[in-house]
Write a protein that holds these residues in place. Structure first.
Motif, PDB file in Angstrom:
ATOM      1  N   VAL A  90      -2.704   8.163  -1.918  1.00 22.82           N
ATOM      2  CA  VAL A  90      -3.895   7.337  -2.144  1.00 22.82           C
ATOM      3  C   VAL A  90      -3.802   6.628  -3.492  1.00 22.82           C
ATOM      4  O   VAL A  90      -4.126   5.441  -3.611  1.00 22.82           O
ATOM      5  N   ALA A  91      -3.343   7.341  -4.531  1.00 22.27           N
ATOM      6  CA  ALA A  91      -3.215   6.723  -5.857  1.00 22.27           C
ATOM      7  C   ALA A  91      -2.182   5.599  -5.834  1.00 22.27           C
ATOM      8  O   ALA A  91      -2.397   4.525  -6.428  1.00 22.27           O
ATOM      9  N   GLU A  92      -1.066   5.829  -5.157  1.00 20.25           N
ATOM     10  CA  GLU A  92      -0.045   4.791  -5.074  1.00 20.25           C
ATOM     11  C   GLU A  92      -0.544   3.576  -4.315  1.00 20.25           C
ATOM     12  O   GLU A  92      -0.265   2.425  -4.692  1.00 20.25           O
ATOM     13  N   GLU A  93      -1.294   3.793  -3.247  1.00 16.71           N
ATOM     14  CA  GLU A  93      -1.813   2.651  -2.489  1.00 16.71           C
ATOM     15  C   GLU A  93      -2.813   1.853  -3.318  1.00 16.71           C
ATOM     16  O   GLU A  93      -2.870   0.625  -3.233  1.00 16.71           O
ATOM     17  N   ARG A  94      -3.577   2.544  -4.139  1.00 17.93           N
ATOM     18  CA  ARG A  94      -4.511   1.846  -5.029  1.00 17.93           C
ATOM     19  C   ARG A  94      -3.724   0.947  -6.001  1.00 17.93           C
ATOM     20  O   ARG A  94      -4.120  -0.186  -6.280  1.00 17.93           O
TER      21      ARG A  94
ATOM     22  N   ARG B 174       7.513   0.053  -1.662  1.00 18.51           N
ATOM     23  CA  ARG B 174       7.357   0.078  -0.216  1.00 18.51           C
ATOM     24  C   ARG B 174       5.886  -0.100   0.166  1.00 18.51           C
ATOM     25  O   ARG B 174       5.017  -0.061  -0.694  1.00 18.51           O
ATOM     26  N   ASP B 175       5.615  -0.220   1.485  1.00 15.49           N
ATOM     27  CA  ASP B 175       4.231  -0.210   1.928  1.00 15.49           C
ATOM     28  C   ASP B 175       3.773   1.247   2.071  1.00 15.49           C
ATOM     29  O   ASP B 175       4.546   2.181   1.791  1.00 15.49           O
ATOM     30  N   LEU B 176       2.528   1.463   2.496  1.00 21.47           N
ATOM     31  CA  LEU B 176       1.963   2.811   2.526  1.00 21.47           C
ATOM     32  C   LEU B 176       2.773   3.748   3.409  1.00 21.47           C
ATOM     33  O   LEU B 176       3.101   4.873   3.016  1.00 21.47           O
ATOM     34  N   VAL B 177       3.115   3.312   4.615  1.00 16.93           N
ATOM     35  CA  VAL B 177       3.822   4.190   5.547  1.00 16.93           C
ATOM     36  C   VAL B 177       5.226   4.500   5.040  1.00 16.93           C
ATOM     37  O   VAL B 177       5.647   5.662   5.013  1.00 16.93           O
ATOM     38  N   ASP B 178       5.955   3.473   4.612  1.00 17.89           N
ATOM     39  CA  ASP B 178       7.302   3.710   4.085  1.00 17.89           C
ATOM     40  C   ASP B 178       7.261   4.552   2.815  1.00 17.89           C
ATOM     41  O   ASP B 178       8.118   5.403   2.594  1.00 17.89           O
ATOM     42  N   GLY B 179       6.253   4.312   1.982  1.00 22.59           N
ATOM     43  CA  GLY B 179       6.119   5.090   0.757  1.00 22.59           C
ATOM     44  C   GLY B 179       5.814   6.543   1.046  1.00 22.59           C
ATOM     45  O   GLY B 179       6.337   7.447   0.385  1.00 22.59           O
ATOM     46  N   TYR B 180       4.965   6.775   2.035  1.00 22.67           N
ATOM     47  CA  TYR B 180       4.647   8.159   2.404  1.00 22.67           C
ATOM     48  C   TYR B 180       5.883   8.853   2.968  1.00 22.67           C
ATOM     49  O   TYR B 180       6.177  10.006   2.617  1.00 22.67           O
TER      50      TYR B 180
END
Length: 636
Positions: free
Chosen positions: A381-385, A427-433
């Protein structure tokens, strides 16, 4: 709890080999040591191994309806079976037993394929309808109970609770699935619906399958999904109160048994909450079981003892030596395909301990996924922010460059270990996760696999599994999305697989109140801010349980089961590692780059790097190949 198997002739009514059916059934004798039986008719055979828990005297399987036209073999517990029995009796159905199994055949007669939508519990079953000449398979919504199936080249459809039951059939092709190997070395398990073999599949959670005569292998169809629909506005106080009441009810319906019943107690939030509510519902002291470790760095037994004392449980503790590495080959035999969660070792031991006292144990599984308990959710969540602060055209090259040149510093305090964060932010959220949860990340797998093996993947990457689930996700909220991804992959593929095989190895039934689908649905509809607030996971749950548990339990750092792999691979397992990774076996498969395997061993055993996770993943893959291929593999 039980083990089930079946054979269905999709091309006619050829006789089912009774000896083969019994051999399939007996591979799962550990799942049901109390009774065993098979049912045969032209073109159809069902087998069942029983662990007697409810209606011990009359609940034998396979079980049929009044005229014998519908027959079921079933593994699990349907907790609302009494309500369904009353409803079905009112509709004119006649019951011969008091078991939840009989509910299934009458529910099929009344509601057909939609019957699964009426069941509340954990289940996997195969049901034969002679009148329509079709076989119906179903698996519970969250995937607590397993189901494997395959279509043989000769037209026989086979299924079973564990992959080993299918492997007992001589006609099953055993070609390895390349995509499954790629998945395994990324996730540490093989996500549904694939198995390690091209010919065999897992029925995904919340899915059903209807195999008909003269038809190709049927497609599994989804009948349920986690909704993640935000419900009516609710205050935090009301959410706390309702959460406790809903969990209490989920615990209550799981206390029905005609055998000794208890609970796992790790000293964590989830198992402690389950025990606290059990104690309030039980007239007698609750039986609780915990594992202690000699190495205090891995030991949580003091916290478990604190809860046990507060609720006056009959508490049983077994101390496990941190040198408990003798289970490597045992685990390979249990899981039937590569599986690399090292916490399977203490899980196996706590199930072994529990079975000495009880036949049914309640657990806290599922709380982290539903209530956002993992630290990785906070990071995601922090990274997506942060991602949303910069346009992708600027963010990707910037953080890609930082990730490339920032030194890897596993040894440093967390604040200085920014390389992985930079790589994720590119990356985007999914790739980052995916990058964050991978045991072996993309760059490492690229070095691990040979050019020939990588070519066989035809462009497939393990992240494609998460991307496919993300396309079907019911919410684009960052927290809800990563929770959803875990519920589709990590929860059934790792956590529930681990608990099912470890518990069934000891004929122990495990029930998980936090995986009650009605509770999961309701929690998924809570505002994300009630689950993860100011970096604190399980916020609403911890606040709700303050009146039941001490703060030391609720707000301590999450630990979980762990074993000292890093030290094992430099000490007592040093030679096994060298034999497995540097010997002829893995090299002979053509899958790996031998020079990279040698680098992993040399750098880890010299103390320069900690490669314990990839080495354990390779060690368990080697153990699987030794079991599956035998002497030919060991000799390279």
């Amino acid at each position: 709890m039980c083990g089930i198997v079946g054979i269905f002739d999709t091309r006619g009514q050829r006789a089912i080999d009774a000896g083969l059916l019994r051999r399939m059934n007996d591979t799962q004798s550990h799942r049901g040591p109390d009774e065993s039986d098979i049912y045969r008719e032209p073109g159809l055979g069902l087998g069942h191994r029983r662990l007697s828990v409810i209606d011990i005297s009359l609940g034998q399987q396979p079980l049929a309806n009044e005229d014998g036209s519908v027959v079921v073999c079933y593994n699990g517990e349907i907790y609302n079976f009494r309500e369904l029995t009353a409803e079905l009796k009112a509709l004119g159905h006649q019951f011969r037993t008091r078991s939840d199994t009989e509910v299934i055949v009458h529910a099929w007669e009344e509601w057909g394929e939609a019957c699964v939508e009426r069941f509340r519990g954990m289940f996997a079953f195969g049901l034969w309808d002679r009148n329509s000449r079709q076989l119906f398979l179903a698996r519970d919504r969250l995937g607590v109970k397993p189901m494997f199936y395959a279509m043989l080249p000769n037209g026989f459809f086979i299924f079973g609770s564990e992959l080993k039951s299918l492997l007992a059939v001589p006609g099953l092709p055993k070609m390895f699935e390349a995509r499954s190997i790629e998945d395994y070395f990324a996730y540490g398990y093989i996500p549904e619906p694939r198995t390690i073999f091209q010919s065999a599949f897992k029925l995904p959670p919340g899915h059903r399958l209807t195999q008909k005569m003269n038809a190709p292998l049927a497609q599994a169809l989804r009948y349920w999904d986690v909704p993640f629909r935000t419900g009516a506005r609710i205050s935090e106080g009301d959410a706390q109160a309702e959460l406790v009441e809903r969990l209490r009810e989920a615990v209550r319906i799981r206390l029905v048994a005609e055998v000794p019943l208890g609970a796992f107690l790790s000293g964590g939030v989830d198992s402690s909450a389950v025990v606290a509510l059990m104690a309030g519902l039980s007239d007698a002291p609750v039986n609780t079981c915990s594992i202690a470790f000699r190495d205090k760095a891995y030991d949580e037994s003091a916290f478990a003892a604190m809860v046990a004392q507060q609720y006056g449980t009959q508490h049983h503790v077994q101390t496990v030596d941190t040198e408990d590495y003798g289970l490597v080959d045992t685990l390979a035999a249990l899981y039937d395909e590569p599986y690399a969660d090292s916490s399977a070792i203490p899980t196996y031991r706590v199930c072994q301990l529990a079975r000495q006292r009880v036949t049914v144990a309640l657990s806290g599984d599922g709380g982290d996924e539903s209530l956002a308990g993992y630290r990785r959710y906070r990071h995601a969540v922090a990274e997506e922010r942060m991602r949303r602060l910069l346009p992708a055209c600027a963010r990707r090259p910037l953080f890609r460059m930082l990730g490339r040149y920032y030194p890897k510093a596993d040894w440093a305090p967390r604040i200085f270990r920014a390389k992985s964060t930079f790589e994720s932010l590119a990356r985007d959220l999914v790739d980052g996760y995916f990058h964050g949860v991978s045991l072996m990340r993309d760059a490492m797998r690229d070095q691990l696999f040979s050019r020939g093996f990588r070519s066989s993947l035809q462009g497939y990457r393990a992240v494609d599994t998460l991307r496919a689930h993300a396309r079907n996700a019911p919410s684009d909220d960052p927290l809800s999305l990563v929770q959803y991804l875990d519920m589709k992959t990590y929860l059934p593929g790792d956590i529930l697989t681990k608990v099912d095989r470890a518990s069934m190895a000891h004929a122990l039934e495990v029930r998980s109140p936090l995986l009650d689908h009605e509770l999961v649905e309701w929690i998924s509809g809570l505002p994300p801010g009630l689950k993860l607030q100011k970096g604190e996971g399980k916020h609403v749950f911890k606040r709700a349980m303050l009146q039941h548990l001490p703060q030391q339990i609720l707000y301590r750092r999450k630990q979980g089961f762990a074993v000292p792999l890093e030290a094992w691979f430099r000490g007592p397992l040093r030679e096994r590692v060298r034999t497995a990774l540097l010997g002829n076996g893995l090299a002979s498969t053509g899958i790996f780059q031998p020079a990279f395997l040698a680098m992993l061993v040399e750098q880890h055993q010299s103390g320069r790097r900690d490669f314990s996770a990839p080495i354990w993943t390779l060690l368990m893959f080697d153990a699987f190949l030794r079991k599956e291929l035998g002497t030919a593999y060991a000799n390279g």
